[in-house]
Design an enzyme around this catalytic site. Sequence first.
Site, PDB file in Angstrom:
ATOM      1  N   GLY A  99       2.209   2.195  10.665  1.00 51.12           N
ATOM      2  CA  GLY A  99       3.146   3.306  10.509  1.00 51.12           C
ATOM      3  C   GLY A  99       3.847   3.698  11.796  1.00 51.12           C
ATOM      4  O   GLY A  99       4.504   4.736  11.865  1.00 51.12           O
TER       5      GLY A  99
ATOM      6  N   GLU B  53      -5.700  -5.012  10.439  1.00 55.20           N
ATOM      7  CA  GLU B  53      -4.665  -4.006  10.631  1.00 55.20           C
ATOM      8  C   GLU B  53      -4.941  -3.235  11.913  1.00 55.20           C
ATOM      9  O   GLU B  53      -5.731  -2.270  11.907  1.00 55.20           O
ATOM     10  CB  GLU B  53      -4.666  -3.019   9.453  1.00 55.20           C
ATOM     11  CG  GLU B  53      -4.340  -3.654   8.126  1.00 55.20           C
ATOM     12  CD  GLU B  53      -3.687  -2.635   7.200  1.00 55.20           C
ATOM     13  OE1 GLU B  53      -2.548  -2.872   6.805  1.00 55.20           O
ATOM     14  OE2 GLU B  53      -4.314  -1.603   6.916  1.00 55.20           O
TER      15      GLU B  53
ATOM     16  N   SER C 243       3.258  -2.351  10.289  1.00 57.09           N
ATOM     17  CA  SER C 243       4.699  -2.407  10.536  1.00 57.09           C
ATOM     18  C   SER C 243       5.342  -3.750  10.190  1.00 57.09           C
ATOM     19  O   SER C 243       6.252  -4.209  10.895  1.00 57.09           O
ATOM     20  CB  SER C 243       5.002  -2.013  11.987  1.00 57.09           C
ATOM     21  OG  SER C 243       4.547  -0.694  12.230  1.00 57.09           O
TER      22      SER C 243
ATOM     23  N   HIS D 152      -9.508   1.177   4.751  1.00 61.74           N
ATOM     24  CA  HIS D 152      -8.235   1.297   5.475  1.00 61.74           C
ATOM     25  C   HIS D 152      -8.457   2.268   6.634  1.00 61.74           C
ATOM     26  O   HIS D 152      -9.224   3.228   6.509  1.00 61.74           O
ATOM     27  CB  HIS D 152      -7.156   1.820   4.522  1.00 61.74           C
ATOM     28  CG  HIS D 152      -5.799   1.828   5.140  1.00 61.74           C
ATOM     29  ND1 HIS D 152      -5.401   2.815   6.019  1.00 61.74           N
ATOM     30  CD2 HIS D 152      -4.765   0.965   5.050  1.00 61.74           C
ATOM     31  CE1 HIS D 152      -4.167   2.555   6.426  1.00 61.74           C
ATOM     32  NE2 HIS D 152      -3.766   1.435   5.850  1.00 61.74           N
TER      33      HIS D 152
ATOM     34  N   ASN E 109       0.869  -1.181   0.000  1.00 61.50           N
ATOM     35  CA  ASN E 109       0.000   0.000   0.000  1.00 61.50           C
ATOM     36  C   ASN E 109       0.903   1.228   0.000  1.00 61.50           C
ATOM     37  O   ASN E 109       1.491   1.568   1.016  1.00 61.50           O
ATOM     38  CB  ASN E 109      -0.892  -0.042   1.255  1.00 61.50           C
ATOM     39  CG  ASN E 109      -1.701   1.226   1.436  1.00 61.50           C
ATOM     40  OD1 ASN E 109      -1.775   2.066   0.541  1.00 61.50           O
ATOM     41  ND2 ASN E 109      -2.311   1.362   2.606  1.00 61.50           N
ATOM     42  N   TRP E 110       0.991   1.890  -1.163  1.00 56.73           N
ATOM     43  CA  TRP E 110       1.923   3.026  -1.282  1.00 56.73           C
ATOM     44  C   TRP E 110       1.383   4.286  -0.615  1.00 56.73           C
ATOM     45  O   TRP E 110       2.102   5.267  -0.492  1.00 56.73           O
ATOM     46  CB  TRP E 110       2.202   3.331  -2.758  1.00 56.73           C
ATOM     47  CG  TRP E 110       2.894   2.241  -3.510  1.00 56.73           C
ATOM     48  CD1 TRP E 110       3.238   0.999  -3.040  1.00 56.73           C
ATOM     49  CD2 TRP E 110       3.326   2.281  -4.882  1.00 56.73           C
ATOM     50  NE1 TRP E 110       3.858   0.274  -4.034  1.00 56.73           N
ATOM     51  CE2 TRP E 110       3.919   1.034  -5.170  1.00 56.73           C
ATOM     52  CE3 TRP E 110       3.253   3.245  -5.877  1.00 56.73           C
ATOM     53  CZ2 TRP E 110       4.453   0.732  -6.426  1.00 56.73           C
ATOM     54  CZ3 TRP E 110       3.772   2.953  -7.129  1.00 56.73           C
ATOM     55  CH2 TRP E 110       4.366   1.711  -7.398  1.00 56.73           C
ATOM     56  N   LYS E 111       0.114   4.269  -0.259  1.00 54.42           N
ATOM     57  CA  LYS E 111      -0.541   5.477   0.293  1.00 54.42           C
ATOM     58  C   LYS E 111      -0.302   6.653  -0.663  1.00 54.42           C
ATOM     59  O   LYS E 111      -0.228   6.429  -1.873  1.00 54.42           O
ATOM     60  CB  LYS E 111      -0.039   5.735   1.713  1.00 54.42           C
ATOM     61  CG  LYS E 111      -0.156   4.463   2.568  1.00 54.42           C
ATOM     62  CD  LYS E 111      -0.006   4.657   4.026  1.00 54.42           C
ATOM     63  CE  LYS E 111      -0.191   3.318   4.720  1.00 54.42           C
ATOM     64  NZ  LYS E 111      -0.150   3.411   6.156  1.00 54.42           N
TER      65      LYS E 111
ATOM     66  N   GLU F  31      -6.895   4.689   7.703  1.00 55.09           N
ATOM     67  CA  GLU F  31      -6.701   6.107   7.363  1.00 55.09           C
ATOM     68  C   GLU F  31      -7.932   6.671   6.652  1.00 55.09           C
ATOM     69  O   GLU F  31      -8.255   7.845   6.803  1.00 55.09           O
ATOM     70  CB  GLU F  31      -5.422   6.279   6.517  1.00 55.09           C
ATOM     71  CG  GLU F  31      -4.180   6.109   7.389  1.00 55.09           C
ATOM     72  CD  GLU F  31      -2.960   5.573   6.659  1.00 55.09           C
ATOM     73  OE1 GLU F  31      -2.900   5.635   5.420  1.00 55.09           O
ATOM     74  OE2 GLU F  31      -2.049   5.066   7.356  1.00 55.09           O
TER      75      GLU F  31
ATOM     76  N   GLY G  93       2.758  -1.089   4.301  1.00 54.72           N
ATOM     77  CA  GLY G  93       2.835   0.327   3.975  1.00 54.72           C
ATOM     78  C   GLY G  93       4.284   0.739   3.778  1.00 54.72           C
ATOM     79  O   GLY G  93       4.871   0.547   2.709  1.00 54.72           O
ATOM     80  N   GLY G  94       4.893   1.282   4.831  1.00 58.65           N
ATOM     81  CA  GLY G  94       6.253   1.835   4.762  1.00 58.65           C
ATOM     82  C   GLY G  94       7.257   0.944   4.030  1.00 58.65           C
ATOM     83  O   GLY G  94       7.981   1.415   3.145  1.00 58.65           O
TER      84      GLY G  94
END
Length: 249
Positions: A172, A166, A211, A96, A10-12, A98, A232-233
């Site tokens: 994150g 999640e 994470s 998600h 997930n590149w956000k 976010e 993500g990251g």
Amino acid sequence: MKIPFRIAGNWKLNKNIKEAAEFTKGLVSAIDVKQQPNVTVYPPALVAQTVAENLKGSKITWGLQNCYSQLEGAFTGENSAGTLKEMGGSSCLIGHSERRIYFAETDLQLAVKILCLQKVGLEAVLCVGETIEQRRASLVRPIIESQLELGLCHADFSKPIAIAYEPVWAIGTGEVARPDQVFEAHSVVRSWLMRKLSESGEKIPIWYGGSVKPDNAGELARVENVNGFLIGGASLKIADFSAIVKESL
Ligand code: PGA
């Protein structure tokens, strides 16, 4: 039937057109052809065309991080699941944390988004998970169950669908859920699916996200009922993402 393990990035809201093109080319050569069908990337909508072009000829699939709950109409600023399908995408994240937190998306809106995705033949990945306050108040099970109950109220389980657990506190933050916490939450999801669908509930993939890094991926991938990762990251760097693919598949 063993569920094929999926690794999703997930590149956000990261990577511009040039970065997305370079990254995608690099990813295709870094990931073994045999493992590529298990890999999906979720770029920002505006770079999706670039990603699609650079993935051509590979087995890596792609999708969007969100779509609207209608296929077309007077909905300024939204993206259609129909166009995602037309562009060659195969999947879409829904709900998600976010999206739930910053854009106030509700479970029932998510349910309609899933309906839309399924109508055009795309995979829907419903994200669920508790906040740290909810965990401290021992609400992990009821929160997950109500997110599933409402978010999946219109879902057709005979079509492609996955759940991503999640925990909000692990996204994150660098604070990864322990294997026993992941086991417990994934068991809640699996039991809910089995109650709803009997044996077919065993076939729905449950991904973990929060994470995930190369050094914890191997251990988490071996936890029962972990059928994939949403990253993500660590999905933004080819070395980390491809190391996770190697560790987990
Ligand atoms: P993270 O994000 O891997 O950076 O924690 C996961 C996600 O938001 O899907």
